[in-house]
Design an enzyme around this catalytic site. Structure first.
Site, PDB file in Angstrom:
ATOM      1  N   CYS A  14       0.669  -1.346   0.320  1.00 23.55           N
ATOM      2  CA  CYS A  14      -0.173  -0.073  -0.019  1.00 23.55           C
ATOM      3  C   CYS A  14       0.417   0.899   0.147  1.00 23.55           C
ATOM      4  O   CYS A  14       1.801   1.333   0.385  1.00 23.55           O
ATOM      5  CB  CYS A  14      -0.538  -0.247   1.021  1.00 23.55           C
ATOM      6  SG  CYS A  14      -1.844  -1.134   1.159  1.00 23.55           S
ATOM      7  N   CYS A  27      -2.995   4.961   2.844  1.00 22.45           N
ATOM      8  CA  CYS A  27      -4.552   3.795   2.204  1.00 22.45           C
ATOM      9  C   CYS A  27      -4.704   4.128   3.492  1.00 22.45           C
ATOM     10  O   CYS A  27      -4.348   3.867   4.534  1.00 22.45           O
ATOM     11  CB  CYS A  27      -3.686   2.458   2.116  1.00 22.45           C
ATOM     12  SG  CYS A  27      -5.036   1.336   1.331  1.00 22.45           S
ATOM     13  N   CYS A  57      -2.473  -2.739  -3.945  1.00 25.03           N
ATOM     14  CA  CYS A  57      -4.152  -3.023  -2.858  1.00 25.03           C
ATOM     15  C   CYS A  57      -4.430  -2.363  -3.964  1.00 25.03           C
ATOM     16  O   CYS A  57      -4.527  -1.594  -5.105  1.00 25.03           O
ATOM     17  CB  CYS A  57      -3.093  -1.889  -1.775  1.00 25.03           C
ATOM     18  SG  CYS A  57      -5.128  -1.761  -1.371  1.00 25.03           S
ATOM     19  N   CYS A  68      -6.251   1.160  -3.143  1.00 27.28           N
ATOM     20  CA  CYS A  68      -5.205   2.831  -3.339  1.00 27.28           C
ATOM     21  C   CYS A  68      -4.399   2.228  -4.754  1.00 27.28           C
ATOM     22  O   CYS A  68      -3.915   3.663  -4.898  1.00 27.28           O
ATOM     23  CB  CYS A  68      -3.891   3.005  -1.647  1.00 27.28           C
ATOM     24  SG  CYS A  68      -3.074   1.766  -1.482  1.00 27.28           S
TER      25      CYS A  68
HETATM   26 ZN   LIG Z   1      -3.990   0.518   0.861  1.00 32.23          ZN
END
Ligand SMILES: [Zn+2]
Length: 181
Positions: free
Chosen positions: A31, A35, A62, A65
């Site tokens: 991330c 995030c 992810c 994000c």
């Molecule tokens: Zn994330």
């Protein structure tokens, strides 16, 4: 990991975005600092100085994000294709035109869509048109030719052929079977 980095992670501090990325060993996902995903367990966090390093270590970006920031994940893209088809299926809509609208190559679109949805974009367009035609046949008194055009088929003969093949009935038999004369 120093405390500054840990604080950036637990406070979702966007001012650290781009300065580092963090992966969570238990999920295998990485991330951006900002995030909003659930705070990770500190022992499981790994810090990377770039998205490339995280990817090289087999971490996946992810979905929330989008830390690799290059292109949309395939599922999002396919969802976008579905929405575009649902808005435009009653128009002449070739795979080429669809690919143009969505800034992708027709081949890549065809393959990705099929992998995720189990049908090709062309098949999905046809399903939408058939559903629409069935609705018009049972709920309206429009002539068959008009039903074909409104549902997005290029002409009535082609519509009748596809309809017969997919439902086992001609458009007018289908209409009559619903008591719609
Ligand atoms: Zn994330």
């Amino acid at each position: 990991m120093n405390n500054e980095i840990w604080q950036a992670i637990i406070n979702n501090d966007a001012s650290y975005d781009g300065k580092f990325f963090y992966g969570v060993a238990t999920t295998g996902i990485f991330c951006r600092p900002s995030c909003k995903s659930r705070n990770p367990n500190k022992e499981h966090v790994r810090i990377f100085d770039s998205a490339e390093h995280a990817l090289a270590e087999q971490f996946r970006p992810c979905k929330r994000c989008k830390p690799d920031g290059k292109r949309l994940p395939d599922e999002d893209w396919v969802q976008h294709i579905v929405q575009t088809i649902e808005q435009h299926y009653h128009e002449p809509l070739s795979l080429m035109r669809l690919a143009d609208m969505l800034h992708g190559s027709p081949y890549h679109m065809h393959r990705t869509f099929k992998r995720i949805r189990g049908v090709t974009p062309a098949e999905y367009i046809q399903q939408m048109r058939l559903e629409d035609a069935k609705k018009l046949l049972t709920e309206s008194h429009l002539p068959i030719t008009e039903v074909a055009l409104q549902a997005g088929f290029s002409n009535a003969a082609y519509f009748a052929t596809v309809f017969q093949k997919k439902t086992g009935k001609s458009p007018s038999d289908f209409r009559h079977s619903f008591g719609n004369e």
